[in-house]
Design a protein around this motif. Structure first.
Motif, PDB file in Angstrom:
ATOM      1  N   MET A 102      26.853   7.871  29.483  1.00 17.41           N
ATOM      2  CA  MET A 102      25.687   8.009  28.622  1.00 17.41           C
ATOM      3  C   MET A 102      25.128   6.614  28.372  1.00 17.41           C
ATOM      4  SD  MET A 102      27.574   9.025  25.011  1.00 17.41           S
ATOM      5  CE  MET A 102      26.116   8.787  23.984  1.00 17.41           C
ATOM      6  N   PRO A 103      23.885   6.492  27.984  1.00 18.46           N
ATOM      7  CA  PRO A 103      23.275   5.163  27.842  1.00 18.46           C
ATOM      8  C   PRO A 103      24.074   4.239  26.914  1.00 18.46           C
ATOM      9  CG  PRO A 103      21.590   6.842  27.724  1.00 18.46           C
ATOM     10  CD  PRO A 103      22.901   7.573  27.720  1.00 18.46           C
ATOM     11  N   GLY A 104      24.285   3.022  27.388  1.00 16.73           N
ATOM     12  CA  GLY A 104      24.932   2.006  26.572  1.00 16.73           C
ATOM     13  C   GLY A 104      26.435   1.975  26.632  1.00 16.73           C
ATOM     14  N   ILE A 105      27.072   2.962  27.295  1.00 17.12           N
ATOM     15  CA  ILE A 105      28.540   2.958  27.477  1.00 17.12           C
ATOM     16  C   ILE A 105      28.824   2.573  28.921  1.00 17.12           C
ATOM     17  CG2 ILE A 105      30.643   4.352  27.515  1.00 17.12           C
ATOM     18  CD1 ILE A 105      29.535   6.000  25.269  1.00 17.12           C
ATOM     19  N   GLN A 386      36.386  -0.416  29.086  1.00 19.71           N
ATOM     20  CA  GLN A 386      35.102   0.087  28.615  1.00 19.71           C
ATOM     21  C   GLN A 386      34.462  -0.896  27.648  1.00 19.71           C
ATOM     22  OE1 GLN A 386      35.609   3.395  25.469  1.00 19.71           O
ATOM     23  NE2 GLN A 386      37.495   3.526  26.688  1.00 19.71           N
ATOM     24  N   SER A 387      33.146  -0.815  27.557  1.00 21.42           N
ATOM     25  CA  SER A 387      32.393  -1.576  26.568  1.00 21.42           C
ATOM     26  C   SER A 387      31.157  -0.770  26.213  1.00 21.42           C
ATOM     27  CB  SER A 387      31.994  -2.955  27.115  1.00 21.42           C
ATOM     28  OG  SER A 387      31.106  -2.821  28.206  1.00 21.42           O
ATOM     29  N   MET A 388      30.528  -1.087  25.057  1.00 22.76           N
ATOM     30  CA  MET A 388      29.333  -0.337  24.684  1.00 22.76           C
ATOM     31  C   MET A 388      28.414  -1.161  23.787  1.00 22.76           C
ATOM     32  SD  MET A 388      31.035   2.614  22.242  1.00 22.76           S
ATOM     33  CE  MET A 388      32.149   3.102  23.572  1.00 22.76           C
ATOM     34  N   THR A 389      27.163  -0.800  23.817  1.00 21.78           N
ATOM     35  CA  THR A 389      26.152  -1.458  22.996  1.00 21.78           C
ATOM     36  C   THR A 389      26.220  -0.906  21.571  1.00 21.78           C
ATOM     37  OG1 THR A 389      24.494   0.226  23.500  1.00 21.78           O
ATOM     38  CG2 THR A 389      24.647  -1.656  25.016  1.00 21.78           C
ATOM     39  N   PRO A 390      25.593  -1.597  20.591  1.00 22.60           N
ATOM     40  CA  PRO A 390      25.543  -1.065  19.220  1.00 22.60           C
ATOM     41  C   PRO A 390      24.913   0.329  19.161  1.00 22.60           C
ATOM     42  CG  PRO A 390      24.890  -3.367  19.242  1.00 22.60           C
ATOM     43  CD  PRO A 390      25.012  -2.959  20.664  1.00 22.60           C
ATOM     44  N   GLU A 391      23.889   0.548  19.944  1.00 23.27           N
ATOM     45  CA  GLU A 391      23.231   1.852  19.934  1.00 23.27           C
ATOM     46  C   GLU A 391      24.177   2.948  20.446  1.00 23.27           C
ATOM     47  OE1 GLU A 391      22.050  -0.874  21.343  1.00 23.27           O
ATOM     48  OE2 GLU A 391      20.347  -1.372  20.042  1.00 23.27           O
ATOM     49  N   ALA A 392      24.896   2.656  21.514  1.00 25.43           N
ATOM     50  CA  ALA A 392      25.844   3.630  22.059  1.00 25.43           C
ATOM     51  C   ALA A 392      26.959   3.914  21.059  1.00 25.43           C
ATOM     52  CB  ALA A 392      26.421   3.118  23.376  1.00 25.43           C
ATOM     53  N   MET A 393      27.416   2.855  20.358  1.00 28.14           N
ATOM     54  CA  MET A 393      28.450   3.040  19.341  1.00 28.14           C
ATOM     55  C   MET A 393      27.972   3.994  18.255  1.00 28.14           C
ATOM     56  SD  MET A 393      29.215   2.082  16.022  1.00 28.14           S
ATOM     57  CE  MET A 393      28.306   0.574  15.752  1.00 28.14           C
ATOM     58  N   ARG A 394      26.737   3.798  17.792  1.00 28.27           N
ATOM     59  CA  ARG A 394      26.218   4.654  16.733  1.00 28.27           C
ATOM     60  C   ARG A 394      26.048   6.108  17.214  1.00 28.27           C
ATOM     61  NH1 ARG A 394      23.370  -0.114  15.356  1.00 28.27           N
ATOM     62  NH2 ARG A 394      21.597   0.446  16.675  1.00 28.27           N
ATOM     63  N   ASN A 395      25.759   6.264  18.502  1.00 26.40           N
ATOM     64  CA  ASN A 395      25.612   7.608  19.048  1.00 26.40           C
ATOM     65  C   ASN A 395      26.943   8.347  19.162  1.00 26.40           C
ATOM     66  OD1 ASN A 395      22.829   7.598  19.329  1.00 26.40           O
ATOM     67  ND2 ASN A 395      22.899   6.695  21.394  1.00 26.40           N
ATOM     68  N   ILE A 396      27.996   7.621  19.535  1.00 24.65           N
ATOM     69  CA  ILE A 396      29.271   8.295  19.810  1.00 24.65           C
ATOM     70  C   ILE A 396      30.186   8.363  18.589  1.00 24.65           C
ATOM     71  CG2 ILE A 396      30.702   6.330  20.579  1.00 24.65           C
ATOM     72  CD1 ILE A 396      31.600   8.130  22.936  1.00 24.65           C
ATOM     73  N   ALA A 397      29.997   7.461  17.615  1.00 22.16           N
ATOM     74  CA  ALA A 397      30.908   7.410  16.466  1.00 22.16           C
ATOM     75  C   ALA A 397      30.963   8.728  15.686  1.00 22.16           C
ATOM     76  CB  ALA A 397      30.538   6.241  15.552  1.00 22.16           C
ATOM     77  N   PRO A 398      29.852   9.372  15.374  1.00 22.60           N
ATOM     78  CA  PRO A 398      29.945  10.640  14.642  1.00 22.60           C
ATOM     79  C   PRO A 398      30.708  11.719  15.415  1.00 22.60           C
ATOM     80  CG  PRO A 398      27.718   9.742  14.491  1.00 22.60           C
ATOM     81  CD  PRO A 398      28.439   8.922  15.527  1.00 22.60           C
TER      82      PRO A 398
END
Length: 424
Positions: A102-105, A386-398
Motif C-alpha cells: 500500500m502507498p508509503g509502506i 520494512q519501512s514506512m512514511t508518516p502517512e502510511a503509519m497513520r493509515n495502518i496504525a488504527p
C-alpha cells in the motif's frame, strides 16, 4: 491392481531410547570435558592418538603426494561441474527491495549467508570424498565466511583418507578437523578448546551422527536428519533390465540398510530386473553388503499404469528417483516428492553422486515430502525488512490497534496508538 513381485522387509524402529541415551551421554561428555573427551573417543573408536585434531597444511600437502595426477584431475573436474551449478543456483536467489502493498509502506528482504558451518564427511565403509565436494562447494559459493570440515580418521592411522583431504582442499575449505561420530557433532555445536562452534552442520553419517544432529538441532542449524540411501526406478518395460539392476545395486552397496525399488507397468520387465540383479551379485566385489541390502529391503512392484506409479512414488518420497520410461516428460508434472530426479536411461543416478553437478546430499525416509537436498540456499537466510512514511503509519496504525485489541494484547495496541496520536 498393484502386484508385489518382491516385498521389502518393514523397517523396525531401532532401539531409539538406548541410542538416544548413548548419544546424549557423548554430547554431555564433550560439553563438559571438551578436547579431552574428543581424544578419549578417538582412542576408543579409531585407535587414534592425535594430539591436535586440526589438520595441518603439511598433512594436506602429504595427502596430494599420495594421489596420482589423474585422481587429482578427476576431483577438480567434478568440483568444476558442482561449482558451476552452485553458482547458477545462487544467481536465482535474489534480494527484494521496495515492494509496496500500500502507498508509503516499503517491504523487502536481504539474502544473508550463515557465518559458519561444519561439513561432516563420513568415513564408514568407504571414504566418501565426493561428499566433501558436495558440501563445501555450495557453502563457499553461498558466501559462508568460515567453512570447516571434519571426517573420521582411518582406523589406527590418525589420519583422514588422503583423497578426502584433497577433495576438501580443492573445494576451498577453511579448516579441517580429524574427528567424527556423535562427538564431532557435539564439538561443532557447543565448541571445545580447539574447535570453535559453528552456526550450521550439514552432511550424512551413521545413526550416531544422525541422532546427534537431531539432539543438537536448535543449538545449531542442520540440513536434515538423513537415513539409509534409497533409489526408486519407474520403468515401463522399454529399458534395459541390466541397467536398472546396476542402478539398484549401486545404492544397495552403500550399506545393509540401503533400499532399491522398482515400480513397473511390465511384470516381465520386473522379473527380468530381479534376474539381472542376481547375475550381477555373482560378480560384484561389494556383493556382501549389496546382497544383504537387496534381500532385506529391495522391492519390485507391478502397477496397472504410470499414473498409479506416480501416485505410489509421491507417497514413498524417495531420495533418488529414476524415470526409465519412453516419455518421461509426461510424468514429471505429476511428481512432487523426491530428493533428486534422473530423467531417462542415459542419466545414471551415480552420475549425480559424483560429477554431473547436482548435489548428492539428499533427504531420505520420506523427508522429500517437505524438503529438498543440500544446495546453495541451505546456507542462505532470507531476512525481511520494512519501512514506512508518516502517512502510511497513520493509515495502518488504527487497523493494527483494532487487531491487537481483538487479541487482548493491550501493549501491542498501545505501540500502534502512541505513534498515531503523537503524529497528529
Amino acid at each position: 491392481m498393484m502386484k508385489i513381485l518382491k516385498k521389502a522387509q518393514e523397517r523396525t524402529e531401532e532401539d531409539r531410547k538406548e541410542l538416544s541415551r548413548m548419544v546424549q551421554e557423548i554430547i554431555d561428555n564433550v560439553r563438559g570435558n571438551g578436547d579431552e573427551a574428543l581424544k578419549e573417543y578417538s582412542r576408543k573408536f579409531d585407535q587414534c592418538e592425535r594430539v591436535s585434531m586440526r589438520v595441518s597444511k603439511e598433512e594436506v600437502r602429504e595427502a596430494y603426494m599420495q594421489l596420482s595426477p589423474q585422481e587429482v584431475a578427476d576431483l577438480k573436474a567434478a568440483a568444476s561441474n558442482i561449482q558451476a551449478f552452485a553458482k547458477a543456483q545462487r544467481e536465482t536467489v535474489k534480494p527484494l527491495e521496495n515492494f509496496s502493498p500500500m502507498p508509503g509502506i516499503f517491504l523487502g528482504h536481504r539474502i544473508i549467508p550463515v557465518k559458519s558451518c561444519c561439513c561432516y564427511v563420513p568415513g564408514g565403509n568407504y571414504p566418501l570424498y565426493s561428499t566433501a565436494l558436495m558440501l563445501i562447494i555450495p557453502a563457499k559459493t553461498a558466501g559462508v565466511e568460515r567453512v570447516t570440515a571434519c571426517s573420521p580418521v582411518m582406523k589406527g592411522t590418525g589420519k583422514i583418507n588422503p583423497k578426502t583431504l584433497a577433495a576438501m582442499d580443492i573445494a576451498g575449505v577453511d579448516e579441517i578437523y580429524a574427528v567424527g561420530g556423535a562427538q564431532a557433532i557435539a564439538a561443532f555445536s557447543y565448541g571445545t578448546e580447539e574447535i570453535a562452534p559453528v552456526d550450521m552442520i550439514v552432511g550424512p553419517g551413521n545413526r550416531f551422527v544422525t541422532e546427534a544432529k537431531r539432539q543438537c538441532y536448535g543449538q545449531v542449524g542442520i540440513d536434515f536428519v538423513a537415513g539409509p540411501s534409497e533409489v526408486l526406478v519407474i520403468a515401463d518395460g522399454s529399458g534395459t533390465p541390466e541397467i536398472v539392476a546396476a542402478d539398484l545395486l549401486a545404492q544397495s552397496e552403500h550399506d545393509v540398510n540401503a533400499k532399491g525399488m522398482v515400480v513397473t507397468t511390465d511384470e516381465a520387465f520386473g522379473k527380468a530386473v530381479m534376474e539381472a540383479v542376481e547375475r550381477e551379485l555373482e560378480q560384484l566385489e561389494t556383493a556382501d553388503i549389496a546382497r544383504k541390502s537387496w534381500e532385506t529391503y529391495g522391492e519390485v512392484v507391478v502397477v496397472s499404469d504410470l499414473d498409479e506409479a506416480v501416485n505410489l512414488v509421491n507417497e514413498y518420497a524417495p531420495e533418488h528417483l529414476e524415470l526409465n520410461v519412453q516419455n518421461p516428460d509426461a510424468l514429471i508434472p505429476g511428481l512432487c516428492n523426491y530428493g533428486s530426479l534422473f530423467i531417462g536411461e542415459n542419466t545414471a543416478e551415480v552420475f549425480g553422486d559424483y560429477a554431473s553437478g547436482t548435489n548428492h546430499t539428499l533427504p531420505t525416509l520420506k523427508a522429500a515430502r517437505y524438503t529438498g537436498g543440500v544446495w546453495v540456499g541451505t546456507f542462505l537466510k532470507t531476512c525481511t525488512q520494512q519501512s514506512m512514511t508518516p502517512e502510511a503509519m497513520r493509515n495502518i496504525a488504527p487497523l493494527v490497534s483494532r487487531l491487537a485489541d481483538g487479541e487482548g494484547l493491550k501493549g501491542h495496541r498501545q505501540a500502534a496508538d502512541i505513534r498515531f496520536t503523537s503524529q497528529k
